[in-house]
Design a protein around this motif. Structure first.
Motif, short mmCIF file in Angstrom:
data_model
loop_
_atom_site.label_atom_id
_atom_site.label_comp_id
_atom_site.label_asym_id
_atom_site.label_seq_id
_atom_site.Cartn_x
_atom_site.Cartn_y
_atom_site.Cartn_z
N ASP A 1 0.82 -1.21 0.00
CA ASP A 1 0.00 0.00 0.00
C ASP A 1 0.86 1.26 0.00
O ASP A 1 0.68 2.15 0.82
N LYS B 1 -3.78 -0.20 -2.39
CA LYS B 1 -4.87 -1.05 -1.89
C LYS B 1 -5.90 -1.39 -2.97
O LYS B 1 -6.44 -2.47 -3.00
N GLY B 2 -6.19 -0.44 -3.83
CA GLY B 2 -7.21 -0.69 -4.85
C GLY B 2 -6.74 -1.53 -6.02
O GLY B 2 -7.50 -1.79 -6.94
N ASN B 3 -5.49 -2.01 -6.01
CA ASN B 3 -4.99 -2.81 -7.12
C ASN B 3 -5.39 -4.27 -6.96
O ASN B 3 -5.63 -4.74 -5.85
N LYS B 4 -5.41 -4.98 -8.09
CA LYS B 4 -5.78 -6.40 -8.02
C LYS B 4 -4.64 -7.27 -7.51
O LYS B 4 -4.81 -8.46 -7.28
#
Ligand SMILES: *Cc1c(COP(=O)(O)O)cnc(C)c1O
Length: 423
Positions: free
Chosen positions: A158, A172-175
């Protein structure tokens, strides 16, 4: 003018050379569009990684997806590199190139069972696992084969790598990866599975990173986890810090690999982790500025609002400008005396997004050969056959030697696998 990729790319008198080869001459024999790489430039880019890591247990794993031509892989295999792969296909390329499976790390969020089997059969060094679900399947597949899969978990530290959203992977929003908060639970699960042997930890926070700070932040987060995981009784052998180091396309000033590694090592040592084996997975920084795409100017189309310079390479040959609005340097391989004009350099594909460079100041005439610079990474590997265009040929040069390392794709090959319907 200092070009990205200098001193391997340089003008002598009017002409652009790569090593000792005048680039324009190559297009007469091999045609355009044409990718040309310098073996010397690739090895020179590798050297600071190897030098900075000398005396440590380490492995530099070239990220195959950045340039997967088997002659490129052969070059790195012969220089002692391992490989970072993201598919069974890439594993096959590494083996065909003479690479050593025991130096391969297998990354990616969506490995299939078939790919897991191939990699276990070949004996890859480590699976970089990205989810609990993948762990369970990998354990099952390995157990069925009577094997154990060596595993590192890709953790998501992160941190913001400060790069383009499409190539930023550590947020955080990544796969990608296992969230920091879940890492210990996931390691405990891994350690309990019969087909899994935990060997390390890895992270990869993005690509085209031009600063050291995000790496140091990620390293701190990863070392925190290592301490917690070992505190929970699970030994961690190696630290894999991924790839992502940027290159100069225009005015970026990324740190050298030696400086980056020096600072990482200082932190690793200061925190008492100096005994660990270190793995890096560079792609772009090893090959990006070792290659160019050569393309011939077909037509000039001056206009009221824009001047278009139409060349025979297109977004299917080099996708980075269309995909990321990426800037790539463009020069005429034979410098003209005439005053430059401002051109949009565009390809023949039927899309407005099909451009290689916008608002470029160039002195050009039809028949000139332009070089798109810094095209050694994520160039040919992202090429497609859109508009039924065969992919470019690829050459490797070293000194004055030239090798054809991939033939130009024929039109017949493009639909050889297709079938007419039998009415
Ligand atoms: C793409 C990728 C790399 C290489 O990234 P570069 O920016 O080309 O150095 C390394 N590791 C993983 C997991 C990747 O997905």
């Amino acid at each position: 003018m200092t070009l990205p990729g200098s001193p391997f790319f340089a003008f002598k008198d009017q002409d652009l050379y790569l090593d000792d080869v005048r680039l324009r001459d190559l297009t007469q024999q091999y045609g355009t569009p044409l990718y040309v790489y310098s073996r010397k430039a690739m090895l020179a880019a590798l050297a600071p990684y190897q030098q900075a890591l000398a005396g440590r247990q380490h492995l530099v794993c070239f990220a195959v997806k950045s340039n997967s031509n088997i002659a490129v892989l052969q070059t790195f295999a012969q220089a002692g590199c391992g490989f970072d792969i993201v598919s069974g296909g890439e594993l096959a390329r590494v083996l065909a190139a003479g690479g050593d499976a025991s130096k391969v790390v297998f990354s990616g969020v969506g490995k299939t069972r078939a790919e897991m089997r191939l990699a276990l059969d070949a004996g890859v060094r480590c699976f970089n696992v990205e989810s609990t679900a993948e762990l369970e399947v990998l354990s099952q597949v390995a157990s069925e084969m009577g094997k154990t899969a060596r595993v590192s978990l890709r953790v998501n530290p992160d941190v913001d790598a400060g790069t383009h959203p499409y190539i930023s992977t550590g947020l955080k929003g990544n796969k990608f990866g296992v969230a920091h908060e879940q890492a210990i639970n996931t390691y405990q699960r891994a350690a309990s599975l019969p087909g899994i042997e935990v060997t390390g930890i890895d992270c990869h926070i993005g690509s085209q990173i031009t600063e050291i700070a995000p790496y140091l932040d990620a390293l701190d987060r990863v070392l925190d986890l290592v301490e917690a995981i070992e505190g929970a009784g699970i030994p961690i052998h190696h630290l894999d810090l991924g790839g992502g180091l940027g290159i100069t396309y225009t005015d970026e000033t990324p740190p050298g690999a030696d400086e980056l590694i020096k600072q990482l090592l200082a932190k690793i040592d200061a925190r008492g982790h100096g005994h660990r084996e270190l793995v890096f997975e560079p792609g772009r920084s090893l090959v990006g500025n070792a290659g160019v795409l050569l393309t011939e100017v077909m037509f000039l189309k001056p206009g009221e609002k824009k001047n278009f310079c139409i060349v025979d390479a297109a977004m299917n040959d080099l996708m980075r400008p269309a995909l990321y609005e990426a800037y790539m340097g463009i020069v005429n391989t034979r410098q003209r005396e005439d005053a430059p004009e401002v051109w949009d350099v565009v390809g023949p594909v039927c899309e407005s997004g099909d451009w290689l460079g916008r608002d470029r100041s160039l002195a050009v005439q039809p028949g000139d050969v332009l070089a798109v610079l810094s095209a050694g990474a994520y160039g040919m590997t992202m090429a497609s056959n859109y508009n039924t265009r065969g992919r470019a040929a690829e050459l490797m040069v070293d000194g004055n030697q030239v090798w054809l390392i991939r033939e130009r794709e024929s039109v017949d090959a493009l639909f050889a696998l297709e079938k007419l319907i039998k009415n």
